[in-house]
Design a protein around this motif. Structure first.
Motif, PDB file in Angstrom:
ATOM      1  N   PHE A 283      14.141 -50.215 -16.252  1.00  0.00           N
ATOM      2  CA  PHE A 283      14.916 -50.949 -17.260  1.00  0.00           C
ATOM      3  C   PHE A 283      15.665 -49.983 -18.178  1.00  0.00           C
ATOM      4  O   PHE A 283      16.851 -50.180 -18.481  1.00  0.00           O
ATOM      5  N   ALA A 284      14.975 -48.932 -18.627  1.00  0.00           N
ATOM      6  CA  ALA A 284      15.589 -47.952 -19.526  1.00  0.00           C
ATOM      7  C   ALA A 284      16.744 -47.230 -18.844  1.00  0.00           C
ATOM      8  O   ALA A 284      17.780 -46.949 -19.478  1.00  0.00           O
ATOM      9  N   ALA A 285      16.602 -46.935 -17.551  1.00  0.00           N
ATOM     10  CA  ALA A 285      17.678 -46.269 -16.817  1.00  0.00           C
ATOM     11  C   ALA A 285      18.920 -47.158 -16.749  1.00  0.00           C
ATOM     12  O   ALA A 285      20.059 -46.665 -16.844  1.00  0.00           O
ATOM     13  N   SER A 286      18.724 -48.462 -16.591  1.00  0.00           N
ATOM     14  CA  SER A 286      19.860 -49.385 -16.556  1.00  0.00           C
ATOM     15  C   SER A 286      20.561 -49.443 -17.912  1.00  0.00           C
ATOM     16  O   SER A 286      21.800 -49.434 -17.988  1.00  0.00           O
ATOM     17  N   TYR A 287      19.787 -49.533 -18.981  1.00  0.00           N
ATOM     18  CA  TYR A 287      20.386 -49.538 -20.322  1.00  0.00           C
ATOM     19  C   TYR A 287      21.193 -48.271 -20.565  1.00  0.00           C
ATOM     20  O   TYR A 287      22.284 -48.309 -21.146  1.00  0.00           O
ATOM     21  N   LYS A 288      20.658 -47.136 -20.149  1.00  0.00           N
ATOM     22  CA  LYS A 288      21.360 -45.866 -20.340  1.00  0.00           C
ATOM     23  C   LYS A 288      22.640 -45.829 -19.520  1.00  0.00           C
ATOM     24  O   LYS A 288      23.702 -45.404 -20.004  1.00  0.00           O
ATOM     25  N   LYS A 289      22.565 -46.283 -18.271  1.00  0.00           N
ATOM     26  CA  LYS A 289      23.718 -46.224 -17.373  1.00  0.00           C
ATOM     27  C   LYS A 289      24.852 -47.123 -17.840  1.00  0.00           C
ATOM     28  O   LYS A 289      26.023 -46.715 -17.853  1.00  0.00           O
ATOM     29  N   TRP A 290      24.528 -48.356 -18.211  1.00  0.00           N
ATOM     30  CA  TRP A 290      25.587 -49.328 -18.492  1.00  0.00           C
ATOM     31  C   TRP A 290      26.020 -49.359 -19.952  1.00  0.00           C
ATOM     32  O   TRP A 290      27.173 -49.698 -20.244  1.00  0.00           O
ATOM     33  N   PHE A 291      25.121 -49.025 -20.886  1.00  0.00           N
ATOM     34  CA  PHE A 291      25.457 -49.128 -22.304  1.00  0.00           C
ATOM     35  C   PHE A 291      25.396 -47.802 -23.061  1.00  0.00           C
ATOM     36  O   PHE A 291      25.789 -47.731 -24.223  1.00  0.00           O
ATOM     37  N   GLY A 292      24.862 -46.774 -22.418  1.00  0.00           N
ATOM     38  CA  GLY A 292      24.694 -45.505 -23.118  1.00  0.00           C
ATOM     39  C   GLY A 292      23.607 -45.558 -24.174  1.00  0.00           C
ATOM     40  O   GLY A 292      23.606 -44.746 -25.097  1.00  0.00           O
ATOM     41  N   ILE A 293      22.674 -46.495 -24.040  1.00  0.00           N
ATOM     42  CA  ILE A 293      21.608 -46.679 -25.034  1.00  0.00           C
ATOM     43  C   ILE A 293      20.316 -46.057 -24.514  1.00  0.00           C
ATOM     44  O   ILE A 293      19.869 -46.358 -23.403  1.00  0.00           O
ATOM     45  N   GLU A 294      19.720 -45.185 -25.321  1.00  0.00           N
ATOM     46  CA  GLU A 294      18.427 -44.591 -25.000  1.00  0.00           C
ATOM     47  C   GLU A 294      17.334 -45.466 -25.607  1.00  0.00           C
ATOM     48  O   GLU A 294      17.198 -45.544 -26.829  1.00  0.00           O
ATOM     49  N   LEU A 295      16.571 -46.142 -24.768  1.00  0.00           N
ATOM     50  CA  LEU A 295      15.499 -46.996 -25.266  1.00  0.00           C
ATOM     51  C   LEU A 295      14.273 -46.155 -25.613  1.00  0.00           C
ATOM     52  O   LEU A 295      13.904 -45.246 -24.862  1.00  0.00           O
ATOM     53  N   PRO A 296      13.629 -46.439 -26.745  1.00  0.00           N
ATOM     54  CA  PRO A 296      12.393 -45.712 -27.083  1.00  0.00           C
ATOM     55  C   PRO A 296      11.260 -46.098 -26.143  1.00  0.00           C
ATOM     56  O   PRO A 296      11.132 -47.265 -25.756  1.00  0.00           O
ATOM     57  N   ILE A 297      10.442 -45.126 -25.771  1.00  0.00           N
ATOM     58  CA  ILE A 297       9.301 -45.398 -24.911  1.00  0.00           C
ATOM     59  C   ILE A 297       8.326 -46.303 -25.667  1.00  0.00           C
ATOM     60  O   ILE A 297       7.984 -46.028 -26.818  1.00  0.00           O
ATOM     61  N   PRO A 298       7.882 -47.406 -25.052  1.00  0.00           N
ATOM     62  CA  PRO A 298       6.935 -48.295 -25.738  1.00  0.00           C
ATOM     63  C   PRO A 298       5.669 -47.551 -26.153  1.00  0.00           C
ATOM     64  O   PRO A 298       5.165 -46.699 -25.394  1.00  0.00           O
ATOM     65  N   LYS A 299       5.174 -47.859 -27.319  1.00  0.00           N
ATOM     66  CA  LYS A 299       3.958 -47.222 -27.793  1.00  0.00           C
ATOM     67  C   LYS A 299       2.753 -47.745 -27.025  1.00  0.00           C
ATOM     68  O   LYS A 299       2.656 -48.930 -26.715  1.00  0.00           O
ATOM     69  N   VAL A 300       1.828 -46.829 -26.749  1.00  0.00           N
ATOM     70  CA  VAL A 300       0.591 -47.256 -26.104  1.00  0.00           C
ATOM     71  C   VAL A 300      -0.387 -47.711 -27.177  1.00  0.00           C
ATOM     72  O   VAL A 300      -0.207 -47.446 -28.362  1.00  0.00           O
TER      73      VAL A 300
END
Length: 307
Positions: A283-300
Motif C-alpha cells: 500500500f505504501a509503495a502505491s501511495y509513493k508511486k502515484w502521489f509522492g506521499i511517504e506513509l509513516p510505518i504503523p506503530k506496533v
C-alpha cells in the motif's frame, strides 16, 4: 477530475438499505425448547444459508475477480505507454485478487464511465467498483461502501519557477489581482471563492486546458484535485508547486452491492490490513508511486486506529 465531477454531476437517490442487528439465541433459545425454539432458530438457519451464498464464495469458485473501473484518469486508473492498465485503483484491485487467489493477475477489469458505477454493481455486472468513487449519503442508499482509502480535495497548482505567487498566503493577500483557472463547471466560481474570495476566475473546457493556461502564465493558479496535482508534480519535478492549501474534502472508497456483509467485511479486512498491517509495504509503495506521499510505518503495540 474525479471529486469535482462527482460533486457536480450526481445528486444520488435510491432505496434505503436497512441493516439489522443479528443476535444469537444462546442459552435463552435452549431454555424455550420444543417447537417454539425451532421457530425462533429458523431465521438464524436462513441467515446461515444466505451468508453461505456470499459473492465471496462465488468469486472463489469462479476463479477470478471482476472489477468495475475506468481507464482515463491518472493517477487512479489509466493506460501507461505500453497500454497496460495502471494506477492506484488498479493496485487495490490487484491486491484483492492476490488475497483471493494468491495471484494479482486473476482479475478482469470492466472499463466504464462514472455514471455506470452503481448500475454495474446492482445488476451484478461486476463484483466491486474500484473507481475513485466519492462517498456520499445518497450513494450509500444504493451501495455499500468500503472503508475509505484516500481523502481527496481541491487545491491550487502554481508554477514552481517564474510564477507571480509562491504560495496560498501570497495569493490571498493579493486579492483581486489573482486569476485562477479551472474546469468549466456551474460551481467553479463558488469553489474558487471558498479559498480566494476576491480572485478572478477563468473557466476552461478541461483540467488539461487549465494547466496549459498556467504554463502559458495566462492564469496565476490552476484549481485541480489534490491527487491530480500530486501526480503532475511527480511527472514534472520542479515545474509545479502546491500552494499549500486544500479544501472541499471528500472520501474515496470502493463499493459493493448491498446485502452481502460477508463480502463487504472481507474487502474491508484486506484494505485495513493494507493500511496498517500485513500488506502495508504494498500500500505504501502505491501511495509513493502515484502521489509522492511517504506513509509513516504503523506503530506496533496497541492498534493506533482505536486510540
Amino acid at each position: 477530475m474525479g471529486s469535482q465531477d462527482d460533486r457536480s454531476s450526481e445528486n444520488d437517490a435510491g432505496l434505503t438499505v436497512e441493516r439489522r442487528s443479528l443476535f444469537g439465541l444462546g442459552l435463552a433459545g435452549a431454555a424455550i425448547g420444543g417447537a417454539a425454539a425451532a421457530s425462533l432458530l429458523a431465521p438464524a438457519a436462513a441467515l446461515a444459508q444466505t451468508v453461505s451464498k456470499s459473492k465471496l464464495y462465488t468469486i472463489k469458485e469462479r476463479g477470478k475477480l471482476i472489477v468495475g473501473t475506468g481507464s482515463t484518469n491518472p493517477p487512479w486508473h489509466f493506460q501507461d505507454a505500453t497500454g497496460k492498465l495502471v494506477g492506484m485503483d488498479i493496485d487495490l484491485a490487484r491486491l484483492l485478487a492476490k488475497n483471493l487467489f494468491d495471484d494479482p493477475e486473476k482479475v478482469e477489469f470492466v472499463l466504464q464511465g462514472s455514471d455506470a458505477r452503481i448500475p454495474s454493481l446492482v445488476t451484478d455486472k461486476v463484483d466491486i467498483v474500484v473507481q475513485w468513487m466519492t462517498v456520499t449519503a445518497g450513494r450509500a442508499q444504493q451501495v455499500d461502501f468500503t472503508i475509505p482509502y484516500y481523502r481527496e480535495g481541491v487545491g491550487l497548482m502554481l508554477l514552481a519557477r517564474g510564477g507571480k505567487y509562491k504560495d496560498y498566503a501570497e495569493m490571498k493577500a493579493a486579492g483581486k489581482a489573482v486569476t485562477v483557472g479551472g474546469m468549466q463547471n456551474v460551481f467553479l466560481e463558488q469553489w474558487v471563492h471558498m479559498a480566494l474570495p476576491e480572485a478572478k476566475v477563468d473557466a476552461f473546457d478541461s483540467p488539461d486546458s487549465a494547466m496549459q493556461a498556467l504554463n502559458a502564465r495566462r492564469v496565476d493558479a490552476s484549481m485541480q484535485d489534490q491527487s491530480a496535482m500530486r501526480w503532475l508534480m511527480q511527472q514534472a519535478p520542479g515545474r509545479f508547486a502546491d500552494s499549500g492549501f486544500g479544501w472541499m474534502p471528500n472520501s474515496y472508497a470502493s463499493a459493493v452491492k448491498p446485502g452481502d456483509p460477508t463480502w463487504l467485511n472481507w474487502v474491508n479486512t484486506v484494505y485495513k490490513e493494507a493500511m496498517v498491517g500485513v500488506d502495508f509495504d504494498y500500500f505504501a509503495a502505491s501511495y509513493k508511486k502515484w502521489f509522492g506521499i511517504e506513509l509513516p510505518i504503523p506503530k506496533v503495540g496497541f492498534p493506533q486506529e482505536f486510540a
